[in-house]
Design an enzyme around this catalytic site. Structure first.
Site, PDB file in Angstrom:
ATOM      1  N   ASN A  14      30.481  77.219  18.672  1.00 53.55           N
ATOM      2  CA  ASN A  14      30.148  78.592  19.091  1.00 53.55           C
ATOM      3  C   ASN A  14      29.918  79.477  17.876  1.00 53.55           C
ATOM      4  O   ASN A  14      29.014  80.304  17.872  1.00 53.55           O
ATOM      5  CB  ASN A  14      31.248  79.168  19.985  1.00 53.55           C
ATOM      6  CG  ASN A  14      31.103  78.713  21.423  1.00 53.55           C
ATOM      7  OD1 ASN A  14      30.229  79.200  22.145  1.00 53.55           O
ATOM      8  ND2 ASN A  14      31.917  77.752  21.829  1.00 53.55           N
ATOM      9  N   HIS A 109      35.422  81.506  27.376  1.00 49.91           N
ATOM     10  CA  HIS A 109      36.297  80.612  28.124  1.00 49.91           C
ATOM     11  C   HIS A 109      35.467  79.636  28.969  1.00 49.91           C
ATOM     12  O   HIS A 109      34.529  80.063  29.647  1.00 49.91           O
ATOM     13  CB  HIS A 109      37.223  81.430  29.035  1.00 49.91           C
ATOM     14  CG  HIS A 109      38.192  80.573  29.744  1.00 49.91           C
ATOM     15  ND1 HIS A 109      39.360  80.129  29.145  1.00 49.91           N
ATOM     16  CD2 HIS A 109      38.156  80.025  30.974  1.00 49.91           C
ATOM     17  CE1 HIS A 109      39.996  79.347  29.999  1.00 49.91           C
ATOM     18  NE2 HIS A 109      39.296  79.279  31.115  1.00 49.91           N
TER      19      HIS A 109
HETATM   20  C1  GRF Z   1      34.892  76.319  23.782  1.00 47.52           C
HETATM   21  O1  GRF Z   1      34.746  75.429  24.832  1.00 47.52           O
HETATM   22  C2  GRF Z   1      35.435  77.618  24.269  1.00 47.52           C
HETATM   23  O2  GRF Z   1      35.110  77.888  25.591  1.00 47.52           O
HETATM   24  C3  GRF Z   1      36.925  77.440  24.137  1.00 47.52           C
HETATM   25  O3  GRF Z   1      37.094  76.657  22.977  1.00 47.52           O
HETATM   26  C4  GRF Z   1      35.944  75.849  22.789  1.00 47.52           C
HETATM   27  C5  GRF Z   1      35.513  76.025  21.364  1.00 47.52           C
HETATM   28  O4  GRF Z   1      34.487  75.129  21.030  1.00 47.52           O
HETATM   29  N1  GRF Z   1      37.584  78.726  24.057  1.00 47.52           N
HETATM   30  P1  GRF Z   1      33.791  75.182  19.616  1.00 47.52           P
HETATM   31  O5  GRF Z   1      34.887  75.047  18.556  1.00 47.52           O
HETATM   32  O6  GRF Z   1      33.091  76.498  19.497  1.00 47.52           O
HETATM   33  O7  GRF Z   1      32.866  74.036  19.592  1.00 47.52           O
END
Ligand code: GRF
Length: 202
Positions: A14, A109
């Site tokens: 992300n 989330h």
């Molecule tokens: C994501 O699935 C988000 O929804 C949750 O933690 C995960 C983080 O994934 N809060 P990344 O580290 O960004 O790949």
């Protein structure tokens, strides 16, 4: 340009999506800091590769959650951060930190809240047998995944899905939704009244 900090404990996909959206000019803000509670978090490496300040804050160096969050809040304030984006940050924030940034901390989330709070949204969706799940970007309050919802979008749960395939579909959606929510914040288009978050049009 708003100054943004991203907090991440893990992979940081992300974070990557946010950095790339900012590069494309789709976020009117600058990721000024990435902080993590895990020294080896790939998210920190992604930040460094992008030329963004990457900070590891060791939880063991602080006596309690409150103390850790005070240290974190101090760093964020010294860096003049206006928006804190949690992206897989595996710590529950203390009231001190939440109150230091009221409606200025967001989280992503992997479910349609208020369904499936907690950390394994895709697994919970499969276990429950829902036909539709999705992801939610919300402001952070003092509860667990309870703050006002900013954006939410659905994905189908397909007959052949397992945790990995469903998670991948949710993740792809997260990568589109989170930058959009951040841009709405940067453009001052979000207004919160009670539990509801309104998007100013025009
Ligand atoms: C994501 O699935 C988000 O929804 C949750 O933690 C995960 C983080 O994934 N809060 P990344 O580290 O960004 O790949």
């Amino acid at each position: 340009m708003k100054r943004i900090a991203v907090l991440a404990s893990g992979e940081g996909t992300n974070l990557q999506a946010i950095l790339e959206a900012a590069d494309r000019g789709e976020i009117s803000g600058e990721v000024a800091l990435v902080a993590s509670d895990r020294e080896k978090a790939p998210a920190l490496e992604r930040a460094r590769r992008h030329g963004v300040r990457a900070l590891y804050l060791d939880p063991r160096a602080c006596g309690s959650r409150g103390e850790y969050d005070r240290a974190l809040a101090a760093v964020l304030q010294e860096s003049h951060i206006e928006l804190v984006a949690l992206a897989g940050f595996m710590r529950l924030l203390s009231p001190h930190l939440v109150q230091a940034f009221p409606m200025r901390i967001m989280n992503i989330h992997p479910s349609l809240l208020p369904s499936f709070r907690g950390m394994i949204g895709a697994q919970q969706a499969l276990d429950y047998g829902v036909k539709v799940t999705g992801c939610t970007v919300h402001f952070v309050d003092e509860g667990l995944d309870t703050g006002p919802i900013i954006l939410q979008e659905a994905v189908p749960v397909l007959q052949g899905d397992n945790v990995e395939t469903l998670q991948a579909r949710i993740h792809a959606l997260e990568h589109r939704l989170y930058p959009r929510a951040i841009e709405l914040f940067c453009l001052d288009k979000l207004r919160v009244e009670g539990r509801r978050c309104f998007i100013e049009l025009g």
